[in-house]
Enzyme design. Structure first.
Site, PDB file in Angstrom:
ATOM      1  N   ASN A  61       0.839  -1.209   0.000  1.00  0.00           N
ATOM      2  CA  ASN A  61       0.000   0.000   0.000  1.00  0.00           C
ATOM      3  C   ASN A  61       0.871   1.256   0.000  1.00  0.00           C
ATOM      4  O   ASN A  61       1.995   1.257   0.505  1.00  0.00           O
ATOM      5  CB  ASN A  61      -0.999  -0.010   1.172  1.00  0.00           C
ATOM      6  N   GLU A  63       0.185   5.208   0.847  1.00  0.00           N
ATOM      7  CA  GLU A  63      -0.838   6.140   1.356  1.00  0.00           C
ATOM      8  C   GLU A  63      -0.601   7.569   0.897  1.00  0.00           C
ATOM      9  O   GLU A  63       0.427   7.897   0.305  1.00  0.00           O
ATOM     10  CB  GLU A  63      -0.881   6.038   2.886  1.00  0.00           C
ATOM     11  N   CYS A  72      -4.217   0.808  -2.397  1.00  0.00           N
ATOM     12  CA  CYS A  72      -4.164  -0.480  -1.705  1.00  0.00           C
ATOM     13  C   CYS A  72      -3.059  -1.358  -2.299  1.00  0.00           C
ATOM     14  O   CYS A  72      -2.714  -1.243  -3.489  1.00  0.00           O
ATOM     15  CB  CYS A  72      -5.487  -1.221  -1.858  1.00  0.00           C
ATOM     16  N   GLU A  74      -3.164  -4.476  -3.070  1.00  0.00           N
ATOM     17  CA  GLU A  74      -3.622  -5.394  -4.124  1.00  0.00           C
ATOM     18  C   GLU A  74      -3.610  -4.702  -5.483  1.00  0.00           C
ATOM     19  O   GLU A  74      -3.174  -5.262  -6.489  1.00  0.00           O
ATOM     20  CB  GLU A  74      -5.045  -5.889  -3.829  1.00  0.00           C
ATOM     21  N   CYS A 111     -10.424  -5.223   0.131  1.00  0.00           N
ATOM     22  CA  CYS A 111     -11.580  -4.316   0.161  1.00  0.00           C
ATOM     23  C   CYS A 111     -12.424  -4.509  -1.102  1.00  0.00           C
ATOM     24  O   CYS A 111     -11.987  -5.124  -2.082  1.00  0.00           O
ATOM     25  CB  CYS A 111     -11.117  -2.865   0.303  1.00  0.00           C
ATOM     26  N   CYS A 114     -10.841  -3.373  -4.414  1.00  0.00           N
ATOM     27  CA  CYS A 114      -9.796  -4.287  -4.897  1.00  0.00           C
ATOM     28  C   CYS A 114     -10.408  -5.560  -5.479  1.00  0.00           C
ATOM     29  O   CYS A 114      -9.926  -6.093  -6.480  1.00  0.00           O
ATOM     30  CB  CYS A 114      -8.827  -4.620  -3.777  1.00  0.00           C
TER      31      CYS A 114
END
Ligand code: THU
Length: 162
Positions: A61, A63, A72, A74, A111, A114
């Site tokens: 990830n 940010e 993210c 993924e 999530c 993703c």
């Protein structure tokens, strides 16, 4: 009329029950935790994709001070894989995560966004992507395909119908 749909997955008490390929991919995802940039949540997520040619691509990830812009792990990993190997199907993706305060003992399930993006990769390559999920320890969840985690996806079929 009510109907039900089932989610099919495997659950193991530890990674020792996995094949050596899946254990190696999980180890690569753990290695990718070092790539995480998570100064806001302090929640590091690492992922590793295995491609059909045997290549392994890691990601994490990334940010942003504008919180909704966080990338993210993924999707970072998928972007890296399809950029480096645009024509090579992804066959498996291991995902792990680690928090600062205490060991994460629940599997980090991807999530919703993703799931949708990974599902598109399954469609593009017409190849299931096996998901292998584990925190710092604790149970491992395995899904044979992203679609198993995303019932009623928004897909090209919907667009074809207009
Ligand atoms: N995160 C992921 O990397 N993958 C997910 O599927 C959910 C959340 C990241 C985003 C953010 O950097 C941190 O975890 C906390 O939400």
């Amino acid at each position: 009329m009510y109907q039900t749909c089932q989610i099919v997955f495997q659950r193991y008490d530890s990674a020792a029950a996995l094949s050596s390929d899946d254990q190696a991919l999980l180890a690569a995802a753990r290695g990718a935790l070092a790539l995480a940039y998570a100064p806001y949540s302090h929640f590091r997520v690492g992922a590793a994709a295995r491609l059909s040619n045997g290549a392994v691509v890691g990601g994490a990830n990334f940010e942003n001070a504008a919180y909704p812009m966080c990338l993210c792990a993924e999707r970072s990993t998928l972007a890296a894989a399809v950029s480096q190997h645009p024509d090579t199907p992804i066959v498996a993706l291991a995902i792990t995560a680690s928090a600062e305060q205490q060991p994460l003992l629940v599997p980090p399930t991807p999530c919703g966004a993703c799931r949708q993006v990974l599902f598109e990769a399954e469609q593009k390559f017409d190849q299931p992507i096996r998901l292998i999920l584990q925190g710092d320890g604790g149970p491992v969840l395995v899904f044979e395909r992203v679609g198993d985690l995303l019932p009623f996806p928004f897909d090209a079929e919907v667009l074809r119908s207009i």
